[in-house]
Design an enzyme around this catalytic site. Structure first.
Site, PDB file in Angstrom:
ATOM      1  CE1 TYR A  94      -3.950  -2.014   0.344  1.00  0.00           C
ATOM      2  CE2 TYR A  94      -2.995  -2.944   2.171  1.00  0.00           C
ATOM      3  CZ  TYR A  94      -4.003  -2.964   1.217  1.00  0.00           C
ATOM      4  OH  TYR A  94      -5.001  -4.074   1.232  1.00  0.00           O
ATOM      5  CG  ASP A 151      -2.573 -12.612   6.194  1.00  0.00           C
ATOM      6  OD1 ASP A 151      -3.149 -13.242   6.442  1.00  0.00           O
ATOM      7  OD2 ASP A 151      -2.506 -12.029   4.828  1.00  0.00           O
ATOM      8  CG  HIS A 159       2.366  -7.690  -2.375  1.00  0.00           C
ATOM      9  ND1 HIS A 159       1.321  -7.481  -1.988  1.00  0.00           N
ATOM     10  CD2 HIS A 159       3.351  -7.315  -1.405  1.00  0.00           C
ATOM     11  CE1 HIS A 159       1.176  -7.259  -0.776  1.00  0.00           C
ATOM     12  NE2 HIS A 159       2.372  -6.994  -0.385  1.00  0.00           N
ATOM     13  CE1 TYR A 169      -8.898  -3.730   2.331  1.00  0.00           C
ATOM     14  CE2 TYR A 169      -9.274  -2.578   4.409  1.00  0.00           C
ATOM     15  CZ  TYR A 169      -8.486  -3.424   3.619  1.00  0.00           C
ATOM     16  OH  TYR A 169      -7.417  -4.271   4.108  1.00  0.00           O
ATOM     17  NE  ARG A 170      -4.666  -1.186   4.390  1.00  0.00           N
ATOM     18  CZ  ARG A 170      -4.261  -1.794   5.035  1.00  0.00           C
ATOM     19  NH1 ARG A 170      -4.975  -3.107   5.316  1.00  0.00           N
ATOM     20  NH2 ARG A 170      -3.060  -1.802   5.940  1.00  0.00           N
TER      21      ARG A 170
HETATM   22  P1  FAD Z   1       2.114   1.988   8.830  1.00  0.00           P
HETATM   23  O1  FAD Z   1       3.073   1.578   7.610  1.00  0.00           O
HETATM   24  O2  FAD Z   1       2.992   2.815  10.007  1.00  0.00           O
HETATM   25  O3  FAD Z   1       0.989   3.109   8.646  1.00  0.00           O
HETATM   26  C1  FAD Z   1       0.021   2.703   7.736  1.00  0.00           C
HETATM   27  C2  FAD Z   1      -0.778   3.829   7.296  1.00  0.00           C
HETATM   28  O4  FAD Z   1      -1.229   4.692   8.329  1.00  0.00           O
HETATM   29  C3  FAD Z   1       0.062   4.921   6.443  1.00  0.00           C
HETATM   30  O5  FAD Z   1      -0.173   5.594   5.435  1.00  0.00           O
HETATM   31  C4  FAD Z   1       0.569   5.859   7.513  1.00  0.00           C
HETATM   32  O6  FAD Z   1       0.524   7.359   6.948  1.00  0.00           O
HETATM   33  C5  FAD Z   1      -0.964   5.991   8.450  1.00  0.00           C
HETATM   34  N1  FAD Z   1      -0.345   6.072   9.821  1.00  0.00           N
HETATM   35  C6  FAD Z   1       0.577   5.367  10.599  1.00  0.00           C
HETATM   36  N2  FAD Z   1       0.543   5.922  11.624  1.00  0.00           N
HETATM   37  C7  FAD Z   1      -0.116   6.977  11.761  1.00  0.00           C
HETATM   38  C8  FAD Z   1      -0.571   7.982  12.984  1.00  0.00           C
HETATM   39  N3  FAD Z   1       0.109   7.722  14.157  1.00  0.00           N
HETATM   40  N4  FAD Z   1      -1.053   8.990  12.786  1.00  0.00           N
HETATM   41  C9  FAD Z   1      -1.688   8.982  11.540  1.00  0.00           C
HETATM   42  N5  FAD Z   1      -1.650   8.108  10.621  1.00  0.00           N
HETATM   43  C10 FAD Z   1      -0.704   7.227  10.819  1.00  0.00           C
HETATM   44  N6  FAD Z   1      -2.520  -5.782   6.316  1.00  0.00           N
HETATM   45  C11 FAD Z   1      -3.830  -6.119   7.077  1.00  0.00           C
HETATM   46  O7  FAD Z   1      -4.481  -5.190   7.411  1.00  0.00           O
HETATM   47  N7  FAD Z   1      -4.183  -7.503   7.102  1.00  0.00           N
HETATM   48  C12 FAD Z   1      -3.483  -8.590   6.462  1.00  0.00           C
HETATM   49  O8  FAD Z   1      -3.496  -9.612   6.671  1.00  0.00           O
HETATM   50  C13 FAD Z   1      -2.152  -8.329   5.808  1.00  0.00           C
HETATM   51  N8  FAD Z   1      -1.302  -9.208   5.386  1.00  0.00           N
HETATM   52  C14 FAD Z   1      -0.164  -8.760   4.790  1.00  0.00           C
HETATM   53  C15 FAD Z   1       0.480  -9.739   4.348  1.00  0.00           C
HETATM   54  C16 FAD Z   1       1.933  -9.500   3.319  1.00  0.00           C
HETATM   55  C17 FAD Z   1       2.483 -10.605   3.018  1.00  0.00           C
HETATM   56  C18 FAD Z   1       2.141  -8.231   3.512  1.00  0.00           C
HETATM   57  C19 FAD Z   1       3.530  -7.748   2.758  1.00  0.00           C
HETATM   58  C20 FAD Z   1       1.347  -7.214   4.058  1.00  0.00           C
HETATM   59  C21 FAD Z   1       0.080  -7.249   4.722  1.00  0.00           C
HETATM   60  N9  FAD Z   1      -0.478  -6.449   5.102  1.00  0.00           N
HETATM   61  C22 FAD Z   1      -1.896  -6.758   5.566  1.00  0.00           C
HETATM   62  C23 FAD Z   1      -0.180  -4.899   4.871  1.00  0.00           C
HETATM   63  C24 FAD Z   1       0.505  -4.381   6.058  1.00  0.00           C
HETATM   64  O9  FAD Z   1       1.711  -5.129   6.245  1.00  0.00           O
HETATM   65  C25 FAD Z   1      -0.222  -4.262   7.319  1.00  0.00           C
HETATM   66  O10 FAD Z   1      -1.233  -3.742   7.231  1.00  0.00           O
HETATM   67  C26 FAD Z   1       0.681  -3.459   8.228  1.00  0.00           C
HETATM   68  O11 FAD Z   1       0.120  -3.644   9.709  1.00  0.00           O
HETATM   69  C27 FAD Z   1       0.619  -1.955   8.034  1.00  0.00           C
HETATM   70  O12 FAD Z   1       1.846  -1.165   8.245  1.00  0.00           O
HETATM   71  P2  FAD Z   1       2.055  -0.640   9.765  1.00  0.00           P
HETATM   72  O13 FAD Z   1       1.104  -1.336  10.845  1.00  0.00           O
HETATM   73  O14 FAD Z   1       3.430  -0.414  10.120  1.00  0.00           O
HETATM   74  O15 FAD Z   1       1.513   0.947   9.517  1.00  0.00           O
END
Ligand code: FAD
Length: 602
Positions: free
Chosen positions: A147, A207, A450, A531-532
């Protein structure tokens, strides 16, 4: 302390807030080895250009701004992004750019990374950004891979990496079954702490467990226990607004006695007056510095899977899930995948099974799948039931009676399969244990990266089939195998597909961009929206939510201009642009295929 397996080193949770828990050390080292084996790109490449400046900011002004912020936060807490970019891998991801770049690696980059250590320092950073007109982009952990990762939407914005210094578990309330966390708390960290304290609580995890509990919920991510809708299960936020003010939502808006946090902050989400929490998710209206979550009490559970032989079974599978999910016979939000993902998580790569370019044929998929424990099939349903054994048995009888109506359906428990089968990892995820298994399908391509395509379909076979047909036909057109991972609830399906491409192949990237753009357009034409989405597709997705002359976006822009008059906070996130940027060519619509230069377009 460092975990080492086969001479591959992985940072641990003791060393780094975003590191790997000891229990997963060897698994992580092995996963990293496989990523490294599959990589043809050098670890780091020299920068072609010097630091990418924020738009409209001169080098002199940028240097002055950096100097001032270093003075306020400490020199070590502000880094200029002028070093070679390193994509790393999931457990050692960058905070400078999108590790899964879909355009040139150097295009979607920050100018600097800022590490505030407290809510007050986040406020100071926001005030600094207003003073110098520098856009800032908050990340919690920055593992939003698929994303946009850690990248800002506007190249040259400064990334606020909240997680590095703000990673405290503020509270775990065992009686209320809830917690309060700072942005840098990962699923791994929260899980380990709950185990250390021997509390009978589950953490609902995606995941993979390396993401931020708070960041994932802000992006409205999903997990797989009955608490899988992460935003729905949050309870209370602390938010720094774009003008530097700070507020608390829900019951947290009322001070607790003697300066303590309100004792009901994590008990009741909505409190009094308009419920504003939602506007801080998938938006650029505030920076969340603390967030509460309700946790699931541990219970007995049983994971299982069904296989179904034919692609055409899809419609019936969806129609059978609907009543089971609506009446809550199904314990969690189950995942529906295709057998090609079985190949991916079993460690197979496209090139091992197919000569030359292009996707695997159906015959190749069937031949390879027939050698796997589940055998040749098309759809695989991963579910989990909860409660005492006799209740689980009764639930499974109902579920089996439903799914066995489909000719050729088969049922498996983990005990029917080898211990390293993917179902064993699902059993952990579905009982609140964060794992690392799902990385393996990314090795399908060399330098595997991806994009997620994530439309919502109703849980109605004939509608879901329309989405499936659009997605399948578009993947075929652009030469990608289809990797659907559907999260199926009682009324809607997150129809998530993983478009896997080689980061070193510019031609594959263009095909992936065209594929995304066309799927967004074709789904929207039938009323199906995402949704995203990845940062670079957000404008297009936002433009499809255009009922009544785009009344929703007009409302969002009104909020944006009121809350962020200088337009400094995450311009363009989710397609919401502040007035300084709006209509000046920053928006990337359905025709934006060439993403080699992300900046104002004519
Ligand atoms: P961040 O990258 O830190 O933030 C996510 C977004 O929110 C960014 O756009 C950021 O600007 C915003 N943000 C973050 N923190 C704040 C804050 N404090 N205030 C305001 N805005 C903020 N996702 C799922 O939901 N479900 C799954 O099952 C899933 N499976 C995955 C499987 C694989 C193999 C991979 C590679 C990814 C997967 N993901 C999945 C996507 C992703 O890895 C997760 O959603 C992950 O939790 C998002 O990264 P993060 O939590 O580090 O958020």
């Amino acid at each position: 302390m460092t975990t080492q397996a086969a001479s591959v080193i992985v940072p641990t949770l003791q060393e780094r807030h975003s590191g790997t828990p000891a229990r997963l050390g060897e698994i992580a080292a092995a996963a990293k080895s496989r990523v490294l084996e599959n990589r043809t790109l050098p670890t780091a490449q020299p920068r072609k250009r010097s630091v990418r400046l924020p738009p409209g900011v001169s080098l002199e002004k940028f240097e002055e701004a950096v100097k001032e912020l270093k003075g306020a936060l400490g020199a070590e807490n502000v880094e200029v992004n002028d070093q070679p970019l390193v994509d790393g891998w999931y457990m050692e991801h960058p905070n400078t750019h999108d590790a899964f770049h879909i355009t040139d690696q150097e295009e979607l980059v920050s100018s600097a990374t800022i590490y505030p250590g407290s809510t007050e320092e986040v406020q100071s950073t926001v005030r600094w950004a207003n003073k110098f007109g520098i856009p800032v982009y908050p990340i919690s952990i920055g593992r939003n891979l698929g994303y946009g990762g850690a990248a800002p939407r506007v190249p040259g914005a400064a990334v606020i990496d909240l997680g590095r210094r703000m990673h405290e578990i503020v509270n775990i309330d065992a009686e209320n079954a809830s917690c309060v966390v700072e942005p840098g708390v990962t699923y791994y960290k929260l899980y380990e702490e709950i185990q250390n304290r021997k509390l009978p609580l589950w953490v609902d995890t995606p995941d993979l467990g390396g993401g931020s509990v708070l960041g994932n919920a802000i992006d409205r991510g999903v997990g797989y226990t009955p608490y899988g809708d992460h935003f729905a299960n949050h309870c209370g936020m602390e938010v720094v607004l774009p003008n530097g003010e700070v507020l608390r939502t829900g019951m947290g808006a009322m001070p607790g006695p003697n300066g303590a946090d309100n004792p009901t902050w994590q008990s009741f989400q909505h409190a009094f007056g308009p419920s504003i929490d939602g506007i801080f998710s998938q938006s650029n209206f505030g920076i969340v510095t603390k967030m509460g979550f309700q946790l699931m009490p541990a219970t007995e559970h049983q994971s299982y899977c069904f296989t179904f032989p034919k692609d055409e079974d899809f419609e019936q599978i969806v129609d059978l899930i609907r009543p089971l999910a609506q009446s809550r016979v199904l314990g969690n939000v189950p995942q529906l995948r295709q057998v090609i993902q079985e190949l991916g998580v079993a460690g197979h790569r496209r090139a091992d099974l197919h000569d030359g370019p292009g996707p695997l044929t159906q015959e190749e998929i069937s031949a390879a799948a027939s050698k796997l424990p589940l055998g040749d099939c098309t759809w695989i349903f991963y579910g989990c039931q909860y409660g005492p054994p006799e209740s689980i048995k009764a639930q499974l009888d109902v579920i089996k009676a439903a799914f066995f109506q489909i000719p050729g359906a088969k049922f498996f428990l983990p005990s029917d399969l080898p211990p390293d089968h993917y179902l064993s990892d699902r059993a952990l995820v579905c009982s609140g244990v964060p794992v690392l298994r799902d990385l393996d399908w990314l090795n399908w391509e060399p330098n595997g990266a991806h994009l997620f395509f994530s439309p919502i379909a109703p849980t109605r076979g004939k509608d879901a089939r329309k989405v499936h047909e659009i997605v399948a036909a578009a993947h075929k057109r652009y030469g990608f195998n289809l990797f659907p991972t559907l999260c199926v609830a009682g009324r809607e399906i997150h129809y998530i597909t993983n478009i896997i491409y080689d980061r070193a192949d510019p031609e594959a990237k263009v095909r992936a961009i065209k594929l995304m753009r066309e799927m967004i357009t074709e789904c929207a034409a039938l009323g199906f929206g995402e949704y995203r989405t990845h940062l670079l597709f957000a404008d297009q997705v936002a433009s499809t939510y255009n009922w009544n002359n785009s009344a929703l976006m007009t409302f969002n822009e009104t909020l944006k201009d009121a809350l962020d008059p200088n337009g400094i906070l995450a311009p363009g996130r989710n397609g919401i642009w502040p007035k300084q940027f709006r209509g000046k060519g920053w928006e990337l619509g359905a025709d934006a295929i060439d993403l080699t230069s992300i900046g104002p377009r004519k």
